[in-house]
Design an enzyme around this catalytic site. Sequence first.
Site, PDB file in Angstrom:
ATOM      1  N   GLY A  15     -20.603   0.463  40.688  1.00  0.00           N
ATOM      2  CA  GLY A  15     -19.573   0.276  39.666  1.00  0.00           C
ATOM      3  C   GLY A  15     -18.955  -1.100  39.796  1.00  0.00           C
ATOM      4  CD  GLN A  41     -14.746  -4.669  41.367  1.00  0.00           C
ATOM      5  OE1 GLN A  41     -15.227  -3.902  40.555  1.00  0.00           O
ATOM      6  NE2 GLN A  41     -15.073  -4.649  42.647  1.00  0.00           N
ATOM      7  CG  HIS A  61     -11.218  -2.473  40.492  1.00  0.00           C
ATOM      8  ND1 HIS A  61     -10.751  -3.232  41.538  1.00  0.00           N
ATOM      9  CD2 HIS A  61     -12.311  -1.833  40.963  1.00  0.00           C
ATOM     10  CE1 HIS A  61     -11.534  -3.048  42.605  1.00  0.00           C
ATOM     11  NE2 HIS A  61     -12.488  -2.194  42.282  1.00  0.00           N
ATOM     12  CG  HIS A  82     -13.282   2.574  42.887  1.00  0.00           C
ATOM     13  ND1 HIS A  82     -13.233   2.630  44.268  1.00  0.00           N
ATOM     14  CD2 HIS A  82     -13.526   1.276  42.575  1.00  0.00           C
ATOM     15  CE1 HIS A  82     -13.410   1.406  44.756  1.00  0.00           C
ATOM     16  NE2 HIS A  82     -13.606   0.566  43.755  1.00  0.00           N
ATOM     17  CD  GLU A  83     -15.633   0.362  39.520  1.00  0.00           C
ATOM     18  OE1 GLU A  83     -15.022  -0.722  39.415  1.00  0.00           O
ATOM     19  OE2 GLU A  83     -16.303   0.665  40.532  1.00  0.00           O
ATOM     20  CB  CYS A 125     -14.265  -1.734  46.743  1.00  0.00           C
ATOM     21  SG  CYS A 125     -13.730  -2.764  45.353  1.00  0.00           S
ATOM     22  CG  LEU A 126     -19.710  -4.314  44.611  1.00  0.00           C
ATOM     23  CD1 LEU A 126     -20.252  -4.559  43.212  1.00  0.00           C
ATOM     24  CD2 LEU A 126     -20.762  -4.640  45.662  1.00  0.00           C
TER      25      LEU A 126
END
Length: 168
Positions: A46, A51, A138, A134-135, A92-93
């Site tokens: 994701g 990000q 962000h 989660h996304e 998480c990236l």
Amino acid sequence: MAILEIIEFPHPNLRKIAEPVTAFDAKLGRLVDDMFETMYEANGIGLAATQVDIHKRLLVLDTSEEKDNPQVFVNPIIEIIESDLSEYDEGCLSVPGFYETISRPKKIKVEAQNRVGEKFSIEAEGILSVCIQHEIDHLDGKLFVDYLSSLKRNRIRDKLQKDHKSSS
Ligand code: QAP
Ligand code: CO
């Protein structure tokens, strides 16, 4: 297509609140393609626009085993339909190398638009539900580390800050 740079915790721009997408044009289409390419290249499931330092309300994800199910959500709105919590080991990236168990509502309904602005709605549970929540966090300037104790969060911050210094 292009690989975009992913900003990492504690970059202050990860705290920005994203603005609704209003133009469903070729530029948005290119951004969506670049976000997919960036996510797949980084072995992510994701990625939110936040990000890649673009503060618009869209996210891409692919939670399939074969990495053959790209899904894009523009201007997503979430509704909790089962508030019982379930736990998942999240990463998480933007927080590379760290995974922690996080509890979130089990089942959700999401209304969103696709890349050409058409509305759709889905229900999700399991990893898809976790990933969407989660996304969307962000897009609201929130990270999974915010659910941890400040002790744990600050340890992660300090380790990543060291990494950033030694690689710059
Ligand atoms: C969010 O996260 C997520 O630390 C997406 O070294 C995570 O794609 C939703 C990644 C888990 C549900 C469950 C993280 C790749 C990817 C790393 C990601 C790393 C390499 C994280
Ligand atoms: Co993330």
